[in-house]
Design a protein around this motif. Sequence first.
Motif, PDB file in Angstrom:
ATOM      1  N   ARG A  41     -85.983 -36.229 -47.568  1.00  0.00           N
ATOM      2  CA  ARG A  41     -85.955 -36.351 -48.965  1.00  0.00           C
ATOM      3  C   ARG A  41     -85.047 -35.628 -49.826  1.00  0.00           C
ATOM      4  N   ALA A 180     -78.212 -20.500 -33.483  1.00  0.00           N
ATOM      5  CA  ALA A 180     -79.155 -21.701 -33.531  1.00  0.00           C
ATOM      6  C   ALA A 180     -78.501 -22.754 -33.989  1.00  0.00           C
ATOM      7  N   SER A 181     -77.871 -23.265 -34.790  1.00  0.00           N
ATOM      8  CA  SER A 181     -77.382 -24.811 -35.183  1.00  0.00           C
ATOM      9  C   SER A 181     -76.288 -24.928 -34.249  1.00  0.00           C
ATOM     10  N   MET A 243     -78.842 -14.744 -42.666  1.00  0.00           N
ATOM     11  CA  MET A 243     -79.751 -14.341 -41.796  1.00  0.00           C
ATOM     12  C   MET A 243     -78.943 -14.356 -40.092  1.00  0.00           C
TER      13      MET A 243
ATOM     14  N   ALA B 167     -94.644 -43.588 -46.041  1.00  0.00           N
ATOM     15  CA  ALA B 167     -93.642 -43.720 -47.069  1.00  0.00           C
ATOM     16  C   ALA B 167     -94.429 -43.443 -48.150  1.00  0.00           C
ATOM     17  N   ALA B 170     -96.008 -40.080 -48.803  1.00  0.00           N
ATOM     18  CA  ALA B 170     -95.013 -39.199 -49.013  1.00  0.00           C
ATOM     19  C   ALA B 170     -94.752 -39.285 -50.663  1.00  0.00           C
ATOM     20  N   ASP B 171     -94.505 -40.443 -51.072  1.00  0.00           N
ATOM     21  CA  ASP B 171     -94.394 -40.617 -52.597  1.00  0.00           C
ATOM     22  C   ASP B 171     -95.463 -40.015 -53.223  1.00  0.00           C
ATOM     23  N   GLU B 174     -95.655 -36.279 -53.717  1.00  0.00           N
ATOM     24  CA  GLU B 174     -94.789 -35.759 -54.625  1.00  0.00           C
ATOM     25  C   GLU B 174     -95.482 -35.824 -56.215  1.00  0.00           C
ATOM     26  N   SER B 330     -90.251 -30.302 -39.987  1.00  0.00           N
ATOM     27  CA  SER B 330     -90.514 -29.274 -41.299  1.00  0.00           C
ATOM     28  C   SER B 330     -91.843 -28.535 -41.161  1.00  0.00           C
ATOM     29  N   SER B 726     -86.216 -19.701 -41.595  1.00  0.00           N
ATOM     30  CA  SER B 726     -85.999 -20.319 -40.516  1.00  0.00           C
ATOM     31  C   SER B 726     -86.841 -21.915 -40.414  1.00  0.00           C
ATOM     32  N   LEU B 729     -84.295 -26.344 -36.923  1.00  0.00           N
ATOM     33  CA  LEU B 729     -83.596 -25.766 -35.875  1.00  0.00           C
ATOM     34  C   LEU B 729     -82.172 -25.432 -36.237  1.00  0.00           C
ATOM     35  N   MET B 730     -81.668 -25.745 -37.492  1.00  0.00           N
ATOM     36  CA  MET B 730     -80.541 -25.277 -37.825  1.00  0.00           C
ATOM     37  C   MET B 730     -80.613 -23.613 -37.858  1.00  0.00           C
TER      38      MET B 730
END
Lengths: 271, 810
Positions: A41, A180-181, A243, B167, B170-171, B174, B330, B726, B729-730
Amino acid sequence: MYATTYHKPRTLAEAVALYESSDEPTYLSGGHTLIPTLKNRLAAPQHLIDLRAIPELSGIAVTSDTVVIGAATKHAAVAASKEVKAAIPALAGLAGSIGDVQVRHMGTIGGSTANNDPAADYPSAVLSLNAILHTDRREIPADEYFQGLYTTALEPGEILVRLEFRIPDIAGYAKFRNPASRYAMAAAFVSKHRDGHVRVAITGAGNEGVFRWTEAEERLTENLTAKALDGLAIDPSRMMGDMHAPADYRAHLVTVMARRAVQNLGGTHIV
Amino acid sequence: MTSSLKTAATEVIVHPLKLPGSPSAELSPEMKLVREALFKHVGKPIPRKEDGRLITGKGRFSDDFSLPGQTYAAIVRSPYPHARILGIDKTEALASPGVLLVLTGEDVLADGLADIPHNPVPSTNFDMKLRAKDGSKAFTGPHYLLPADKARHVGEAVAIVVAETAAEAADGAEKVFVDWRELPYVTDTAKAAEPGAPTIWDEVPDNVFIDTTFGDREGTDAAFAQADHVVKAEFHIHRVTAVTMEPRASLGHYDPETKRYTLYAGSGGAVRQKNELSKVLGIEPKDIRVLSFDVGGNFGARNRVYVEFGLVLWASRKLGRPVKYTATRSEAFLTDYQGRDLVTKVELALRKDGKFLAMRADNLSNVGGRAVSLSPLSKGSGLITGSYDIPYATLRARAVFSNTMCTQAYRSSGRPEVTYAIERMVELAADQLGFDKLELRRMNLIPPSAMPYTNAVGSVYDSGEYEKNMDRALEISEWASFDARKAEAAKRGKLLGRGFANYVESSIGTPKERAEIEIKDDGNIEVVIGTQPSGQGHETSFAQVVADMIQVPVEKVWIVLGDTDIVSVGGGSHSGRSMRHAGTVMAMASADLLGEGRKRAAELLGSAADQIDFEGGVFKLRNTNRTIDIFELGRRTRTTHGALRVVKDNEMHTPVYPNGAAVCEVEVDRDTGHVQIVRYATIDDVGRCINPLIVHGQTHGGIAQGVGQAMWELCAIDPTSGQPLSGSLMDYGMPRSDNMPSFKCEIAEVISPTNPLGIKAGGEGGTTPALATVVNAVVDALLEFGVKDIQMPVTPANVWRAMNNGRKVS
Ligand SMILES: Cc1cc2nc3c(=O)[nH]c(=O)nc-3n(C[C@H](O)[C@H](O)[C@H](O)COP(=O)(O)OP(=O)(O)OC[C@H]3O[C@@H](n4cnc5c(N)ncnc54)[C@H](O)[C@@H]3O)c2cc1C
């Protein structure tokens, strides 16, 4: 993800017309940057215009001087192309080092170049190989195309159609991955052009995205060996810091990657 | 070893292994049969029965369940590490399309819901007894489904929105407006315990809610006073998260007709969820049914109740429709229960010749915004002296609140932390005092002759051959030929380093377990048990035990778990307890079943029970050829005697102490600081090994998990904002198939005297020594740069920094 309407135009004209007549439209290619953004989102386009069915955006054509790749070409196709491997092995190697198998079978060269993520791989090849970016309305030289983090010369609604790479004398790509990425934490694409000039493009490290390291270019144009880079450092204030890698470490990695690219001309060195 | 029990616990319980003339106190007479069992299947690498089902998509994970008329929940979470809730405006959210219900912390109080009874202080007989500073019962911070006062960490749930679709939920979320007042926050472990730190709970102004000292303080002080050397160090075993493949999910349903609640939610044990959620909702445990079938990873993160589980049940009652919640990745990164986060200050006193004399440790555990579990602190407390004979030790164990997500037991709870401290200390001592690292270890290892051994803080190690483990690990890792490999690596510009660590850990766990075994008419055997696998292969290894006892092919034994209407009692799966507890009670139940079978067979064959033999699944009248197969017996006696079925309860308190050694070799790139593990070898004494295939799999996964923490994983928080860095996973690095070496693992089976099957545990030994082993190897590789220690994770940036700092120093 917010609700959105999906379109799949068959021609460039149709795509542009759709874009111009819609409220909050966005182009979609492989979706491997855009869809995760939507799922979180973080963007709310009302119309998704999928470019992948437009014929001009697909295909790879190699001549004696150029490699031309349609914007909707997947990373896996570039990596596997015999012609690209023969003409610019470092470019095929770069494509084969992007993300993982799934990403390479969805993500596209046009999407990556249009997105201009500061840690993406392709921008370094585009800049180092002095590519010409063909859009639905004009040609943009690489030196004018990249304009900072996630910013390019593309105007709203402008479609990247093809990327035309000059075949260099020789080129090499070296990348150090983020643990990580797995995106580039610092990577260097070094190419010696047929006119004798060397272009060095650095990705993953600069705080303004991909950039040409001109001091290195000068030295390497004179003497294309790793030794020529001895003693050359890059100012950490030009680097990103996070980081995973503070700016001084990234500056160090840039010098190491540039050396490794030179040591691996004709191929890649990926860690 | 003659040292007496020196625990500071108020009620001293005599350990069964220390009772005179009672080498295996928990062995009941009927278990003789079990002891004499043939072990036909046990010990064999039988492929996992569950894999076919799982790899063909027939797994039943929480989100796979849907009910007619189901609605969807989204959670409103705190964007701040610490902020007071001045008010919550639901108006716009309720007007949002599809939104059916919005609930907040005020509603929780208005409906009289209780807080989740986590009982964070471990309380079995042999757990270390943790208390508040003044010795009283500690205040642990109530955990309501939603707080009404303030949010204590980023991501804390403050409202639930239920709508027709995910959805729309989730709306709606917010559009819930929370009037926040930001408060000063503290996230760092050490800083949270410093004077003047922001207060998380008014009841504990200094945030330190546990402060207990164990061991013999005078003895320790005296030993330190006489010591020739004292070595000191401080370590932070940082915060990590489990990153289970299946995000947590729950589907709640309230049936107004039966007035019963049903919850589909994968966890570490459905019975615990049932009991605790019934207290939250103020109902009898029988009025709630919890179903937990396949679970996509746990590692401890799923053992405790999540607020969302209670929220979907409560919302379903209010709405009269089923409510489903599935966390996003997340949300999992922000609010799955996290692991580790211990700051430890250690001091080791040595005699001139290297003999360890005494140890002091000051351990500070960061539990987050409230205490969900003190298992990590408690487990570690009992093992600070590791595999070594250290006659005196004093430990100050403290736990502190902070503005972070709550921590929980995480694979090998508490033990990798203290193993890290002692095994790093040994290396530092060897380096500072000029001892050989391995010789110093050998000289101080607890010998088998000292078993059962009481360590200086009162833990009784049941059995083990520590030096033998060490020798074997060194051998299979080819320790002796390291120099040649190092020279070869140097030619490639790489720095080769090697690391070694011994370990001993404890497996305690909830003491009660029940098994029900029934001989079915269709020729199968059904076993109902209250543990909860999440990939450990219980359906196979448990079946092996029962198959052995009843002497039938393993294919005929089916394990039933995960539905509290069927599984009424059960301790769940944690702390390496499952095989030992379930194995024991299943064996006992099998013995009872055979006893009952013998009786029925005797009746049928017109004789007395003591004339009946049992072999190969068949009852036989002695000295005749009259026989009856156990399944036939079940069928023939069902109408007269009822099903051939037994229910057995068992309670075992005595902990076991799995142990072993690990060796790791790393290659460091001197230009980039990149670390590559090139070799990894382990020896693990798991006690009796039921299925080596499964144990090896557990060891491999355990190693990856420990190595992951040492190398990449970190729940980083930005100190300038209190925000987690963190969150995906990025940024959260993980072990992967391409960055792991091939492992060389061997199993050592030193049978434990504490339980009839001689089992210790096999799920955590891979993890326990991994952190220390990897860091020891990296420090060894960086020797020439003068590096003595390095903070985990040993990411390229950290290694590069250490090399540079070392360069400057030297
Ligand atoms: C797990 C993962 C790992 C990854 N790892 C790497 C990595 O290591 N290195 C790397 O370089 N990348 C990596 N990527 C990114 C991947 O390469 C993306 O696919 C790529 O950056 C975007 O290409 P796309 O085709 O998916 O574009 P999309 O996501 O569809 O679009 C991206 C943006 O470009 C615009 N756009 C797309 N095509 C055009 C066009 N023809 N004209 C104008 N605008 C257009 C879209 O509107 C959008 O704003 C990774 C992605 C994932 C999910």
